[in-house]
Motif scaffolding. Sequence first.
Motif, PDB file in Angstrom:
ATOM      1  N   TRP A  20     -66.005 100.606  71.692  1.00  0.00           N
ATOM      2  CA  TRP A  20     -66.089  99.546  72.695  1.00  0.00           C
ATOM      3  C   TRP A  20     -64.679  98.983  72.891  1.00  0.00           C
ATOM      4  CZ3 TRP A  20     -70.933  96.509  73.963  1.00  0.00           C
ATOM      5  CH2 TRP A  20     -72.085  97.295  73.760  1.00  0.00           C
ATOM      6  N   SER A 201     -60.524  95.030  65.202  1.00  0.00           N
ATOM      7  CA  SER A 201     -59.886  95.632  66.371  1.00  0.00           C
ATOM      8  C   SER A 201     -58.746  96.581  66.027  1.00  0.00           C
ATOM      9  CB  SER A 201     -59.352  94.525  67.286  1.00  0.00           C
ATOM     10  OG  SER A 201     -58.392  93.736  66.596  1.00  0.00           O
ATOM     11  N   CYS A 220     -63.074  95.394  68.961  1.00  0.00           N
ATOM     12  CA  CYS A 220     -62.609  96.261  69.996  1.00  0.00           C
ATOM     13  C   CYS A 220     -61.289  95.698  70.466  1.00  0.00           C
ATOM     14  CB  CYS A 220     -63.595  96.389  71.144  1.00  0.00           C
ATOM     15  SG  CYS A 220     -64.102  94.838  71.847  1.00  0.00           S
TER      16      CYS A 220
END
Length: 317
Positions: A20, A201, A220
């Motif tokens: 994502w 992330s 993400c």
Amino acid sequence: MNYSKRDAKAYARENMTGIWAAALNPFNDDLSLDEVGLRSNIRHWIDDLDIQGLFVAGKQGEFFSMTLDERKRNFEIAVDECAGKAGVIVSVSDQNVDTALDLARHAQNCGADYIVLHAPVLSFVQDRGEVLYQYYKRFCDELDIGIAMWSHPDSGYLMQPEECARIADLPNIVAIKYSVPREMYVKLTHMVGDKIHVSTSAEHEWLDNILELDWKLYLCSSPPYQLQTKNDQRMNEYTRLAFAGKADEARKVFDSLNPVRDAMKRTKPAGKPTAFGKYWQELLGQVGGRVRPPMLELTEAEKEIIRKGFAECGLKP
């Protein structure tokens, strides 16, 4: 929504998986939201790069510079363009609880799959555990949509694994974006098991987190569309290999991206991360656009350095 509140955790475990990406928002020269450019980027990310979900109106998207109407419109565009082909999680983060709830209800009503809510700034608070629990509980009580926690240094503190694990028991908490040192998210992963997705992330840690922690979700940042092109999808490739248990093959593909990672790291001006990201997108043929204050634009000299690094990094167009 495609699930009930009581089924949110199970639905997310099954459907909130893969890579994502956090969307940068392109702004026009007059600093209005470039809706056409955003739609073009989303189509490329989904159709060409096979990104499984988008994180919309977060820090990467400069939500802090947008009006509430713009943020809501941002949600609607993403839901419209993803249209069942990719998941949508939107940031409703705001220091004002009523504003965050208003955004969350709009996300729920317009068809977003999940929301993300960052830990609030807690001025003068020393013992945060109960404050944070009651904060997330209120959102869970008033909403049906799946909620991801989000802890990062910008709040002025980091949520502790024990605090996160307690909140994870709430019925529609489905994930956490945990921007913390690795030892903290490893601890939380072991504490919550498969109750919620734990993610961070850092793309350079993603492979290890698949292989060592059995993570199923990258949530993400921008690397999924900055390290890849239609004809060069090595992040997708090493992810698929790792999910299949082919660790050595995955590591080889992962390592082959080091020149790209290095080029991005050494050419990024320390005070201009958003402008850098947008310019890198433009070099990839995507729509970058302006940044809004207080973020700073690149100089021509900085752009030249980035162009040189991009040309040498080995990404295939």
